[in-house]
Each structure stands twice: as C-alpha cells, then as structure tokens.
Design an enzyme around this catalytic site. Structure first.
Site, PDB file in Angstrom:
ATOM      1  CB  THR A 184      -0.956  -0.023   1.226  1.00  0.00           C
ATOM      2  OG1 THR A 184      -1.742   1.162   1.215  1.00  0.00           O
ATOM      3  CG2 THR A 184      -0.231  -0.144   2.544  1.00  0.00           C
ATOM      4  CD  GLU A 329      -2.566  -0.352   5.906  1.00  0.00           C
ATOM      5  OE1 GLU A 329      -3.546  -0.381   5.141  1.00  0.00           O
ATOM      6  OE2 GLU A 329      -1.744   0.572   5.904  1.00  0.00           O
ATOM      7  CE  LYS A 437      -7.962   4.777  -1.974  1.00  0.00           C
ATOM      8  NZ  LYS A 437      -8.642   3.901  -1.072  1.00  0.00           N
ATOM      9  CD1 TRP A 442      -3.171   4.208  -1.261  1.00  0.00           C
ATOM     10  CD2 TRP A 442      -4.027   6.230  -0.847  1.00  0.00           C
ATOM     11  NE1 TRP A 442      -4.011   4.110  -0.189  1.00  0.00           N
ATOM     12  CE2 TRP A 442      -4.551   5.329   0.082  1.00  0.00           C
ATOM     13  CE3 TRP A 442      -4.419   7.566  -0.794  1.00  0.00           C
ATOM     14  CZ2 TRP A 442      -5.447   5.701   1.067  1.00  0.00           C
ATOM     15  CZ3 TRP A 442      -5.316   7.951   0.182  1.00  0.00           C
ATOM     16  CH2 TRP A 442      -5.809   7.021   1.092  1.00  0.00           C
TER      17      TRP A 442
HETATM   18  P1  AMP Z   1      -6.298   1.364   0.669  1.00  0.00           P
HETATM   19  O1  AMP Z   1      -5.359   0.751   1.644  1.00  0.00           O
HETATM   20  O2  AMP Z   1      -5.655   1.759  -0.602  1.00  0.00           O
HETATM   21  O3  AMP Z   1      -7.489   0.524   0.448  1.00  0.00           O
HETATM   22  O4  AMP Z   1      -6.813   2.732   1.289  1.00  0.00           O
HETATM   23  C1  AMP Z   1      -7.406   2.789   2.564  1.00  0.00           C
HETATM   24  C2  AMP Z   1      -7.866   4.185   2.844  1.00  0.00           C
HETATM   25  O5  AMP Z   1      -8.888   4.560   1.901  1.00  0.00           O
HETATM   26  C3  AMP Z   1      -8.497   4.371   4.194  1.00  0.00           C
HETATM   27  O6  AMP Z   1      -7.528   4.544   5.207  1.00  0.00           O
HETATM   28  C4  AMP Z   1      -9.354   5.607   3.965  1.00  0.00           C
HETATM   29  O7  AMP Z   1      -8.576   6.789   4.067  1.00  0.00           O
HETATM   30  C5  AMP Z   1      -9.802   5.433   2.519  1.00  0.00           C
HETATM   31  N1  AMP Z   1     -11.148   4.826   2.465  1.00  0.00           N
HETATM   32  C6  AMP Z   1     -11.462   3.521   2.301  1.00  0.00           C
HETATM   33  N2  AMP Z   1     -12.788   3.329   2.294  1.00  0.00           N
HETATM   34  C7  AMP Z   1     -13.353   4.531   2.469  1.00  0.00           C
HETATM   35  C8  AMP Z   1     -14.701   5.005   2.583  1.00  0.00           C
HETATM   36  N3  AMP Z   1     -15.740   4.194   2.486  1.00  0.00           N
HETATM   37  N4  AMP Z   1     -14.868   6.328   2.786  1.00  0.00           N
HETATM   38  C9  AMP Z   1     -13.834   7.181   2.882  1.00  0.00           C
HETATM   39  N5  AMP Z   1     -12.532   6.800   2.776  1.00  0.00           N
HETATM   40  C10 AMP Z   1     -12.296   5.495   2.589  1.00  0.00           C
END
Ligand code: AMP
Length: 541
Positions: A184, A329, A437, A442
């Site tokens: 990630t 994670e 994002k 990211w």
């Molecule tokens: P990733 O590890 O790439 O899946 O990103 C995780 C991050 O995405 C989280 O820590 C949040 O900041 C963001 N995220 C995931 N789901 C949501 C959601 N439903 N609403 C807002 N942010 C989200």
C-alpha cells in the site's frame, strides 16, 4: 474442548470443486468471454500448483502477479497459497520504480504476468533481482517479444498442459503462515507491504458471508470490479469460490459500458468497486438502455461514496447501495453502512445520511475513535483517529521500520479521522495522512511536493487532494515562486519538470501560484485550510 483445525485457503476451493462443480466462473480475457466450471477451475488450479512446485517454489516464498481480474488470476489465488507460498498481487498502476521496489522487497521468485502488461516487465526486468521465472498469462500461442532468456519465460497455458490435475494441496500448513501480500502506498517513500495469513483470509471470507455484512451467498452472481491487485479484490474471489457463488470477472481495460453490459447479460446480483467506477457507470446508464435490475446491491468503498451517487442508484435504478470502509491493512472490510431494523422507518434524507457514512464495525472486529484526550464522546461531533483491532487486521508492515508508527499497543492506527455516534456509526472526516486518492488509487502528495521543490524557481510547494466529480480526488499543487522568478515560470514549466518522475495520472490537475502557503504554529503546511479553500476548484471540470 474443540478441534483445533487450521483455517487454510485451499480448502475454500475444494469445497467449490466438491459441491458446486457445475457452477461457473465467467471470465473476460483478451479474446472474449470464456466460461469455466468450478470443476475445471479446480483442475487448472491443481495443475498450476504442481507447475509452481516443479519450478522450485518453496513454502513461504513469494509469487507475484501482475494481472487483471480473470480466471487465471483466480487460479493463482488458490494455487499459490495451496502450496504454502505467498500470493503477492502487484498494483499495476504504481510507477515502474515502485513496482520494481516491491518486487525486489518481497523477493518474488516467479512472476505471473498478463500479456498486455508485458511491456511493463520488459521495461523493469533488468532491475529485478530475485525473479527467476516469468509466466505469461495469454490466450495466444505466441509469447510476447523479449530479450530475456527463453528458458525463463513460459506460457501459462503450455505449462498447465504439463501440470498434474490431481495434485494435492499442502494441508500441513500453519494457519498463521503467510498466504498473501499486498503493498500500500505510503505518505512518503516506498509502498509498505501487508502480509495476509491463511487464517486471516478465511476469517475475512466468513465476514463477507454474514447477512449484515456483504451477505455474499451461493445464490449470487458476483462481479468484483475492484482489481484483484488491490486488497485481493476485497476478498471476494476467495469468498465467492468458497460459497459456490457464480463469478463474473471483467478482465483487462474494461469500460463502464462493458460493466453495464456484463451486469445485464450475466444477470449480476452483486458487484463491488470504488466510487469512480459507479459514477462512470451512472453516466452510461443515463445515456444508454441497460437493464441492471438483477442487482441486489452495489458495494462501494475505497473512498467516500458521494451522496448523489448513492441516491441515483437507489431511487432511479432501485439498486441498494452498500457503502463500506476498509484498508489494505484490514483485508479490507471493517465497516458497512447498513441501516438497523429500527432505522428503516426514517425519512429518505435521514436514511441517506446513514448510507453516506462509513457505517458500523462488522462482527469480529473492534474499533475505537481516539482524540487527544482519549476515546471521543460518541456524539457524532467529536473527532479522533480511528483505531482497529481484530483477527484480519495486520499487526506489522513486512520488513519495514515504519511499522512502529501504525501498530501501537495491539491497535492499528489508521490515520483516518472519524466521528462516532451513539449508534456506533462512524463517519470519516479527514485523514491524518495527506495522501491523495484518485479513482481508488493513492498519490503521494509529499512525493509531488518534493519533486516541485527541486525546481530552482520554487520557494515552497505543497500538494493536496481536491474533490473531483469523476476521480473522487485529484492532486492540485500550490506553489510559491522565488521573488526573482515571479511571472517568469509557468505552470507548464513546472509540470514538464516533474513529469519524468511520475506516472502520468500522478501529475497535478492544476498548479496554483500563491504568495504564501498557510502554516501551523510549528511551520507545517496547513493542508486542511487549503483543502477547504480549494474545495470547489475542480468541480466544474
Ligand atoms: P487502501 O489501503 O488503498 O485501500 O486505502 C485505505 C484508505 O482509503 C483508508 O484509510 C481511507 O482513508 C480510505 N477509504 C477507504 N474506504 C473509504 C470510505 N468508504 N470512505 C472514505 N474513505 C475510505
């Protein structure tokens, strides 16, 4: 006392082979739609597992995949953990530098690569220090041109012909042994690796099957749009196989139109992806004449689901929209925004308020929201950092000193800032980290800032995520030029200066010249203020 039977990944597939042999996996590949029964998928997976063993892959070693969502990738999902090796799904959208880093860091021994992604491998192959064998997942007879020794590059299908369809998966595995891996992006520096265990994958699958979670079941026709290189497509391929669910896999470079077509043709009942996907499909639905009434729900996560999108699907198309939250994670599912039974009678507006929040923690996990003075009051107002613990939550990054920043006293510190109300519903309000994002992927603001600041004309620079109607967020940079360069250096000069260092989609949508960047008392950029200021900046685009 109860039996201490290890929770392993391969038996999930064995169940599908045994009880759902006739049910199908519908896979779109470069040459069109192919259909396989779970019996066939089972045999092909066993062949692949035997081939990997013949190639010398040992327990605990990593096997990388650079691939879209299709049946071959599904086979790798089971064959690799089935021999006790580690399925390392690589995000194809990262920059070549980061992809090289993670392949070397994970020490991948074998790479399974989609044919259309081969040019990426060609570009970085000389920098890969551990990969011995490349397997090309292709429908074609011919392998792509390469300067690699031919003994190192194989055709997936040709290897499978030589594999053993009765190969027995390794049952003598520790349930806490590593089975999967996904990197990630970090706020700065290289991506961080998360290792899933055999046990954590199985437990997360159970959560996906709970009626109050995703309620995935045998009767579903499930289409994971979320890539299989992003947190195991949210665990759906594992769980769907286990439950005997029909799977539809949209394959390479799909369009929103194609997704709508697949839903209509295959009568998909549940599908999952980031908000950008559902926004794109809305436009197609509005323009075209598609029947998506087979859908019992759309699962949306990865970024906040916009209210307008939830409302459009629910009221215009009659499709319930399930907003979920998680991270790489966390395997990923942590919360789901389902209405409680006694909330069903609320007004449409009030219900939408609940659906637009991130929701309630799923059974099996614990969360708390912690502010500077300890746990916040559950009043939906006070903000704090969201902390999570549970059996499918990582407790370290793979060989990474940054682990100590996120895993403290048995809790994962998410970096997400949330409120929690008296119902236990969480709402994400900000991020302590300042990653951007875009379309579910990211972008590191700090990397862009550093690149900009390397320009001789730049005094200071910062980069923030600005809400974007299509991509959820896009980067916008704010730059203060040195006195002598004011009015001499343009936005395009700066963009072309940083362009060689990044994937194209990382480049800021705009660069705004300022006299000063607002700062906190300790001199940090006040990104929050900039975000508020520029909130509408990309709305018209
Ligand atoms: P990733 O590890 O790439 O899946 O990103 C995780 C991050 O995405 C989280 O820590 C949040 O900041 C963001 N995220 C995931 N789901 C949501 C959601 N439903 N609403 C807002 N942010 C989200």
């Amino acid at each position: 006392m109860m039996m201490n039977v290890p929770l392993l990944v391969a038996p999930l597939l064995e169940r599908a082979e045994k009880y759902f042999a006739k049910k199908e996996v519908v896979s779109r590949t470069a040459t069109g739609i192919q259909r396989f029964t779970y019996r066939q998928i089972g045999e092909r997976t066993r062949r692949l597992a035997s081939v990997l063993t013949q190639l010398g892959v040992q327990k605990g070693e990593r096997v990388g995949t650079l691939a879209w969502n299709h049946h071959r990738h599904l086979e790798a999902y089971f064959a690799i953990p089935g021999i006790g090796a580690v399925l390392h799904t690589i995000n194809i959208r990262l920059s070549p530098e980061h992809i090289t880093y993670i392949i070397n860091h994970a020490e991948d021994q074998v790479l399974l690569v989609d044919e259309d992604l081969w040019p990426l491998v060609e570009a970085i192959k000389d920098h890969l220090h551990t990969v011995k064998t490349f397997i090309v997942m292709t429908d074609y007879e011919e392998l792509p041109e390469t300067s690699l020794e031919h003994t190192r590059v194989h055709s997936y299908e040709k290897l499978l012909e030589k594999g053993d369809p009765t190969f027995a998966f390794d049952k003598d595995l520790d349930e806490n042994a590593p089975a999967g891996m996904c990197y990630t992006s970090a706020t700065t520096g290289n991506p961080k690796g998360v290792t899933y265990t055999q046990r954590s994958i199985v437990l997360h699958c159970m959560a996906l099957g709970l009626v109050d979670t995703l309620a995935l079941s045998e009767s579903d026709i499930a289409m994971a749009v979320v890539p299989m290189f992003h947190v195991n497509a949210w665990g759906l391929p594992f769980a769907a196989t286990w439950f005997g669910t029909t799977q539809v896999m949209p394959g390479p470079r799909f369009t929103p139109q194609l997704l709508a077509e697949l839903i209509q043709q295959e009568k998909v009942t549940t599908t999952a992806g980031v908000p950008t996907i559902w926004l794109g499909m809305l436009q197609v639905l509005e323009a075209g004449n598609y029947d998506i009434s087979s859908l019992r729900n759309i699962v949306c996560g990865g970024s906040a689901a916009p209210r307008g999108v939830i409302q459009a699907y629910e009221t215009k198309y009659g499709v319930p929209f399930l907003h979920a939250y998680g991270m790489t994670e966390t395997s990923p599912v942590v919360t789901c925004a389902r209405l409680k039974s006694y909330q069903q009678d609320l007004s449409p507006e009030e219900k939408l308020d609940i659906s637009a929040k991130q929701g309630l923690v799923v059974p099996g996990l614990e969360i708390k929201v912690v502010g500077p003075n300890g746990e916040v009051t559950p009043d939906g107002q006070e903000m704090g950092e969201l902390l999570i613990r549970g059996p499918w939550i990582a407790d370290e990054y793979y060989k990474d000193e940054r682990s100590s920043e996120a895993f403290i006293d048995g809790w994962l510190h998410t970096g997400d800032v949330a409120t929690i109300d008296e119902e236990g519903t969480i709402k994400l309000v900000d991020r302590t980290k300042d990653l951007i994002k875009s379309g579910g992927e990211w972008i590191s603001s700090v990397d862009i800032e550093n690149a900009l600041m390397a320009h001789e004309a730049v005094f200071e620079a910062t980069c923030i995520g600005v809400p974007h109607p299509e991509w959820a967020e896009r980067p916008v940079a704010c730059v203060v030029l040195k006195e002598a360069y004011r009015d001499k250096v343009t936005k395009d000069d700066l963009l072309s200066f940083i362009a060689p260092h990044f994937a194209k989609w990382w480049l800021p949508d705009d660069i705004i010249f300022m006299n000063e960047i607002p700062k906190t008392s300790v001199g940090k950029f006040l990104k929050r203020q900039l975000r508020d200021q520029l909130n509408q900046h990309l709305q018209q685009s």
